[in-house]
Enzyme design. Structure first.
Site, PDB file in Angstrom:
ATOM      1  CG  ASP A  89      34.430  29.601  45.902  1.00  0.00           C
ATOM      2  OD1 ASP A  89      35.397  30.373  45.817  1.00  0.00           O
ATOM      3  OD2 ASP A  89      34.244  28.652  45.124  1.00  0.00           O
ATOM      4  CD  GLU A 146      44.379  35.599  45.661  1.00  0.00           C
ATOM      5  OE1 GLU A 146      43.514  34.725  45.654  1.00  0.00           O
ATOM      6  OE2 GLU A 146      45.029  35.913  44.646  1.00  0.00           O
ATOM      7  CG  MET A 202      40.420  30.754  37.836  1.00  0.00           C
ATOM      8  SD  MET A 202      39.298  32.156  37.603  1.00  0.00           S
ATOM      9  CE  MET A 202      39.463  32.441  35.862  1.00  0.00           C
ATOM     10  CD  GLU A 203      44.968  32.762  39.372  1.00  0.00           C
ATOM     11  OE1 GLU A 203      44.771  32.048  40.389  1.00  0.00           O
ATOM     12  OE2 GLU A 203      44.117  33.545  38.925  1.00  0.00           O
ATOM     13  N   GLY A 235      38.241  27.326  45.106  1.00  0.00           N
ATOM     14  CA  GLY A 235      36.944  26.696  45.327  1.00  0.00           C
ATOM     15  C   GLY A 235      37.135  25.236  45.709  1.00  0.00           C
TER      16      GLY A 235
HETATM   17  N1  ADE Z   1      39.120  30.871  43.053  1.00  0.00           N
HETATM   18  C1  ADE Z   1      38.360  30.874  44.156  1.00  0.00           C
HETATM   19  N2  ADE Z   1      37.225  30.172  43.966  1.00  0.00           N
HETATM   20  C2  ADE Z   1      37.267  29.719  42.695  1.00  0.00           C
HETATM   21  C3  ADE Z   1      36.376  28.955  41.904  1.00  0.00           C
HETATM   22  N3  ADE Z   1      35.209  28.531  42.398  1.00  0.00           N
HETATM   23  N4  ADE Z   1      36.723  28.701  40.630  1.00  0.00           N
HETATM   24  C4  ADE Z   1      37.898  29.155  40.140  1.00  0.00           C
HETATM   25  N5  ADE Z   1      38.774  29.879  40.835  1.00  0.00           N
HETATM   26  C5  ADE Z   1      38.463  30.162  42.109  1.00  0.00           C
END
Ligand code: ADE
Length: 233
Positions: A201, A11, A177-178, A77
């Site tokens: 995803d 990233e 997550m951040e 995600g």
């Molecule tokens: N970063 C990328 N995909 C994610 C997901 N499914 N859950 C949490 N962080 C992510």
């Protein structure tokens, strides 16, 4: 000074390569790369995964490097059916979805602030959307862009029930997550921020495999988005 954060090498590494007059400073085990991105003075850090890492790096950027604006770039995600791999979400708001004081009558994600959603900075959102439009103009099959709420928690989401809950509870577009930690840290320091995420995803079944195969493909796009955003500040 503009601070740029990403969680993973994929990233941030390409943006670092674009830095002119680069110097590297180590603090608390994180490497801060300082230099010029185009005309602008920036400092880039790979914070690693999770909200604690993100909050620490954000506070260091503010205290030690006097950053006046912070941009986070990475993958996420999708929480909406119509967001596909490669599409982009720019934060209107960020929230830490795993803060749970519901036992005390608060809503999920709510800390001491009345409003549990932290607003991103309008000028930074604007720069990021202009940057996206410029990038999309040069692509034969441009991705979609959505400005919306980004939720963050210390878990990788790969579960259809969690997707449904996050979408309905927070009205969110994507999960990662951040960003919520960056948003919270910037908010209490009165520093403008924006989160820019490329969908890697579906956050449901198969999310791990989708993430693994997509991550390296997204570096160039993230680098382009971050560089163009900075150029409009
Ligand atoms: N970063 C990328 N995909 C994610 C997901 N499914 N859950 C949490 N962080 C992510």
């Amino acid at each position: 000074m503009i601070g740029i954060i990403g969680a993973l090498s994929e990233e941030v590494d390409l943006v670092c390569e674009r830095l002119i007059d680069q110097t590297t400073i180590e603090k608390a085990n994180y490497l801060f790369h300082k230099g010029k991105l185009g005309e602008k003075e920036v400092i880039i850090v790979k914070c690693d995964v999770g909200k604690v890492n993100a909050a620490i790096c954000t506070q260091i950027l503010i205290d030690m490097f006097k950053c006046e604006r912070i941009i986070f770039g990475g993958v996420a995600g999708a929480l909406l059916m119509n967001l596909n791999q490669g599409d982009v979400v720019i934060s209107s708001h960020a929230v830490q979805f795993d803060i749970d004081l519901t036992a005390f009558g608060r809503r999920h994600g709510e800390l001491t602030d009345k409003d549990r959603l932290t607003p991103a900075d309008p000028d930074l959102i604007n720069a990021a959307t202009i940057g996206f439009d410029e990038m999309a103009e040069n692509m034969s099959e441009p991705p979609a862009l959505m400005v919306g709420t980004i939720v963050s928690g210390d878990s990788f989401v790969s579960n259809p029930d969690t997707i449904k809950w996050l979408q309905r509870e927070f009205g969110a577009a994507c999960t990662e997550m951040e960003g919520g930690a960056v948003g919270f840290t910037c908010h209490i320091n009165k520093i403008p921020f924006v989160i820019i995420r490329v969908i890697s995803d579906s956050a449901g079944d198969g999310a791990v495999e989708q993430f693994d195969t997509f991550l390296s493909k997204t570096s160039q796009m993230l680098c382009d988005l971050l560089s163009r955003t900075v150029s409009h500040l």
